[in-house]
Design an enzyme around this catalytic site. Structure first.
Site, mmCIF file in Angstrom:
data_model
loop_
_atom_site.group_PDB
_atom_site.id
_atom_site.type_symbol
_atom_site.label_atom_id
_atom_site.label_comp_id
_atom_site.label_asym_id
_atom_site.label_seq_id
_atom_site.Cartn_x
_atom_site.Cartn_y
_atom_site.Cartn_z
ATOM 1 N N CYS A 6 40.378 -42.159 74.921
ATOM 2 C CA CYS A 6 40.909 -43.361 74.248
ATOM 3 C C CYS A 6 42.435 -43.393 74.393
ATOM 4 O O CYS A 6 43.023 -44.461 74.606
ATOM 5 C CB CYS A 6 40.497 -43.377 72.774
ATOM 6 N N HIS A 45 34.585 -46.902 73.112
ATOM 7 C CA HIS A 45 34.257 -45.501 72.854
ATOM 8 C C HIS A 45 32.808 -45.339 72.400
ATOM 9 O O HIS A 45 32.399 -45.933 71.421
ATOM 10 C CB HIS A 45 35.177 -44.911 71.772
ATOM 11 N N HIS A 98 31.665 -40.918 80.203
ATOM 12 C CA HIS A 98 32.384 -41.125 81.459
ATOM 13 C C HIS A 98 31.461 -40.770 82.597
ATOM 14 O O HIS A 98 30.535 -39.962 82.447
ATOM 15 C CB HIS A 98 33.666 -40.279 81.517
HETATM 16 P P1 AMP Z 1 33.010 -33.505 81.146
HETATM 17 O O1 AMP Z 1 33.077 -32.015 81.245
HETATM 18 O O2 AMP Z 1 31.818 -34.101 81.822
HETATM 19 O O3 AMP Z 1 33.163 -33.970 79.716
HETATM 20 O O4 AMP Z 1 34.230 -34.061 81.984
HETATM 21 C C1 AMP Z 1 35.515 -34.200 81.465
HETATM 22 C C2 AMP Z 1 36.427 -34.276 82.651
HETATM 23 O O5 AMP Z 1 37.663 -34.795 82.218
HETATM 24 C C3 AMP Z 1 36.704 -32.954 83.333
HETATM 25 O O6 AMP Z 1 36.311 -33.001 84.690
HETATM 26 C C4 AMP Z 1 38.219 -32.777 83.190
HETATM 27 O O7 AMP Z 1 38.813 -32.175 84.308
HETATM 28 C C5 AMP Z 1 38.672 -34.201 82.995
HETATM 29 N N1 AMP Z 1 39.911 -34.377 82.258
HETATM 30 C C6 AMP Z 1 40.245 -33.833 81.062
HETATM 31 N N2 AMP Z 1 41.469 -34.245 80.694
HETATM 32 C C7 AMP Z 1 41.915 -35.082 81.668
HETATM 33 C C8 AMP Z 1 43.106 -35.830 81.872
HETATM 34 N N3 AMP Z 1 44.121 -35.797 80.963
HETATM 35 N N4 AMP Z 1 43.229 -36.579 82.981
HETATM 36 C C9 AMP Z 1 42.227 -36.604 83.894
HETATM 37 N N5 AMP Z 1 41.065 -35.929 83.768
HETATM 38 C C10 AMP Z 1 40.913 -35.164 82.664
#
Ligand code: AMP
Length: 112
Positions: A6, A45, A98
């Site tokens: 968010c 969200h 996502h």
């Molecule tokens: P998940 O484990 O499926 O919840 O995926 C979350 C993803 O978000 C992971 O692949 C992280 O590398 C990515 N992530 C977390 N913080 C950031 C950020 N600030 N910018 C871009 N990607 C992020």
């Protein structure tokens, strides 16, 4: 709400945004697991696929179609893999739905 995605959507946390429309943003994952690794994040969200309303399902359907539309512009002409994690067993780390978009190279056939 203390949700990192968010905050990214609102611009409070910087991100490499490659696409945006009224439904979603697409950003580069900060820890890529393929040559190209993007995240399609709905502006609304909700935690994961188990928390979707009928309206959210229509939104996610639209997101999938748009991912198809923009794939070539993201370097994914050769194909891509979509993943959406839910819960601890899937190692979901951000509880805001996502869709991972992975591609740009031959992906492992070990998962999916
Ligand atoms: P998940 O484990 O499926 O919840 O995926 C979350 C993803 O978000 C992971 O692949 C992280 O590398 C990515 N992530 C977390 N913080 C950031 C950020 N600030 N910018 C871009 N990607 C992020």
């Amino acid at each position: 709400m203390d949700c990192i995605f968010c905050k990214i959507i609102k611009g409070e946390i910087p991100s490499a945004r490659v696409y945006e429309d009224e439904d979603m943003i697409v950003i580069r994952d900060i820890a890529p697991q393929a040559k190209y690794h993007y995240l399609a994040i709905p502006k609304k969200h909700f935690a994961d696929v188990t928390e979707m309303t009928e309206e959210d399902a229509v939104l996610v359907g639209r997101m999938l179609r748009k991912i198809g539309d923009i794939a070539a512009s993201l370097g994914l002409e050769g194909g891509f893999r979509l993943v959406s994690n839910k819960g601890a067993d899937a190692m979901q780390s951000v509880p805001h739905l996502h869709i991972h978009i992975l591609g740009g190279e031959k992906l492992s056939d070990k998962m999916c």
